[in-house]
Design a protein around this motif. Structure first.
Motif, PDB file in Angstrom:
ATOM      1  N   HIS A  16       0.815  -1.225   0.000  1.00  0.00           N
ATOM      2  CA  HIS A  16       0.000   0.000   0.000  1.00  0.00           C
ATOM      3  C   HIS A  16       0.845   1.269   0.000  1.00  0.00           C
ATOM      4  O   HIS A  16       0.459   2.295  -0.557  1.00  0.00           O
ATOM      5  CB  HIS A  16      -0.935  -0.001   1.224  1.00  0.00           C
ATOM      6  N   PRO A  39      -3.239  -5.297   2.310  1.00  0.00           N
ATOM      7  CA  PRO A  39      -3.817  -4.481   3.396  1.00  0.00           C
ATOM      8  C   PRO A  39      -2.726  -3.849   4.264  1.00  0.00           C
ATOM      9  O   PRO A  39      -1.629  -4.392   4.372  1.00  0.00           O
ATOM     10  CB  PRO A  39      -4.631  -5.489   4.201  1.00  0.00           C
ATOM     11  N   TYR A  46      -8.009  -5.962   1.351  1.00  0.00           N
ATOM     12  CA  TYR A  46      -7.298  -5.894   0.072  1.00  0.00           C
ATOM     13  C   TYR A  46      -7.932  -4.810  -0.812  1.00  0.00           C
ATOM     14  O   TYR A  46      -9.141  -4.580  -0.745  1.00  0.00           O
ATOM     15  CB  TYR A  46      -7.401  -7.232  -0.672  1.00  0.00           C
ATOM     16  N   GLY A  47      -7.101  -4.178  -1.634  1.00  0.00           N
ATOM     17  CA  GLY A  47      -7.606  -3.195  -2.595  1.00  0.00           C
ATOM     18  C   GLY A  47      -7.070  -3.504  -3.983  1.00  0.00           C
ATOM     19  O   GLY A  47      -6.380  -4.515  -4.176  1.00  0.00           O
ATOM     20  N   THR A  74      -5.914   3.691  -4.533  1.00  0.00           N
ATOM     21  CA  THR A  74      -6.427   2.317  -4.443  1.00  0.00           C
ATOM     22  C   THR A  74      -7.955   2.297  -4.280  1.00  0.00           C
ATOM     23  O   THR A  74      -8.507   3.094  -3.532  1.00  0.00           O
ATOM     24  CB  THR A  74      -5.777   1.588  -3.245  1.00  0.00           C
ATOM     25  N   LYS A  76     -11.171   0.229  -2.943  1.00  0.00           N
ATOM     26  CA  LYS A  76     -11.465  -0.814  -1.947  1.00  0.00           C
ATOM     27  C   LYS A  76     -12.964  -0.890  -1.724  1.00  0.00           C
ATOM     28  O   LYS A  76     -13.643   0.119  -1.895  1.00  0.00           O
ATOM     29  CB  LYS A  76     -10.792  -0.489  -0.615  1.00  0.00           C
ATOM     30  N   PRO A  77     -13.510  -1.983  -1.290  1.00  0.00           N
ATOM     31  CA  PRO A  77     -12.855  -3.285  -1.167  1.00  0.00           C
ATOM     32  C   PRO A  77     -12.942  -4.044  -2.492  1.00  0.00           C
ATOM     33  O   PRO A  77     -13.601  -3.596  -3.423  1.00  0.00           O
ATOM     34  CB  PRO A  77     -13.715  -3.972  -0.096  1.00  0.00           C
TER      35      PRO A  77
END
Lengths: 134, 210
Positions: A16, A39, A46-47, A74, A76-77
């Motif tokens: 990340h 994560p 998680y992304g 990012t 998410k999700p």
């Protein structure tokens, strides 16, 4: 046809806090359009970071990919599915959430990804096979 | 439909068509056998692949003989023969891969899994080639069957691309170890190329009948 029959098992991960530049490098090297973002901690999920995100949110905005962190762009999700989910169900899921890929998991582990192109190919193969059973 | 009936509908023609279907089915069995042997690391089972190739060879000779004994109109005979020979090329590379497998030391689990995936796609391609061949004599759209074959072939190409990249970084202890592994992968991935060529040729045959 089930998710496990059509999924791509080539999944690449990225941290990340890595710079977007690393993500670009990885995508070009591996010839893929998305990376799964790990994560931050146990509470996080998680992304995903896609080539589209990088172009629209970083390069298109004239931002320096070396200075932007992956987590900043990012999404998410992730949408997870079971490996036994059939193709019709996957299509309706993608349509409902307007997403280009879903992730296949087994327990807590991500084992594959089904993208639009995989679904399109699988649908064409299914049509070509006609009434023959798998 | 009338032209198809005139060209394929006779007794001799039907016999040849039936033998070609058997020929493709044997290729399918060989592909199936190959995958099982690979999964189970069964070097005895892989020996069945050359046996099936020999069986296919005798059927191929029989088909060619029947064609030149008078089955089909003369203008289409070379095309049918060419198609059969193209399928035979798939047999040949599969046989070559089977011979290499006998001497292969596949100690890398990841490489082994990728080879099994290729072998699995090869099976599906054989099935689709049979479906495509059967479509030649119907009103059904052959184009969608050949497209399915191309989709499968692209999949093999993708796996091959990653596999070759991985193999380049692999430490090789002896010349023969490297050569056998490289040849094995090369033959295994050539099966799909040969099937794709045969499937494309079917499309050309169909076009020539219009």
């Amino acid at each position: 046809m089930k998710a496990e029959d059509i999924m791509t098992t080539k999944i690449e991960f990225i941290d990340h806090d890595a710079p977007v530049y690393d993500a670009i490098e990885k995508m070009i090297d591996r010839r893929i359009r998305s990376l799964v973002v790990r994560p931050r901690d146990e509470k996080d999920v998680y992304g995903i970071i896609t080539a589209r995100d990088i172009i629209y949110k970083v390069l298109g905005e004239n931002l320096d990919p070396k200075k932007i962190k992956v987590e900043e762009i990012t999404e998410k999700p992730l949408v997870f599915i079971d490996k036994k989910m059939d193709i019709e169900h996957i299509i309706s899921l993608m349509k409902r959430f307007n997403i280009a890929r879903v992730f296949v998991c087994e327990g807590m582990e991500v084992i594959g990804v089904v993208a639009l192109l995989d679904v399109m190919s699988a649908s064409l193969i299914k049509k070509a096979r006609g009434s023959r059973v798998d | 439909m009338l032209i198809e009936k005139v060209i394929f509908g006779g007794k001799a023609e039907q016999k040849v068509i039936s033998r070609i279907k058997t020929f493709i089915r044997i290729l399918w069995s060989a592909a199936d056998c190959f995958k099982t042997a690979l999964e189970e690391r069964d070097k005895a089972l892989i020996a069945s692949v050359p046996d099936l190739e020999r069986e296919g060879d005798s059927i191929r000779r029989e088909i060619i003989a029947k064609i030149y004994e008078g089955a089909f109109l003369p203008f289409i005979r070379p095309s049918i023969c060419r198609f059969v020979e193209m399928v035979d090329e798939a047999f040949d590379v599969m046989e070559d891969a089977a011979y290499e497998f006998e001497y292969l030391q596949l100690d890398d689990k990841e490489v082994e899994q990728e080879c099994i995936r290729i072998a699995d796609v090869n099976i599906k391609m054989c099935e689709m080639l049979l479906i495509a061949f059967e479509t030649l004599f119907t009103k059904e759209d052959l184009r969608e069957k050949t497209l399915a074959v191309r989709i499968y072939e692209k999949k093999v190409d993708e796996i091959k691309f990653d596999l070759v990249k991985k193999l380049r970084g692999k430490e090789i202890k002896t010349f023969w170890e490297g050569k056998i592994l490289s040849d094995f992968i090369s033959y295994l991935t050539s099966v799909s190329d040969a099937i794709e060529d045969a499937s494309d040729y079917l499309h050309i045959i169909k076009l020539s009948l219009r």
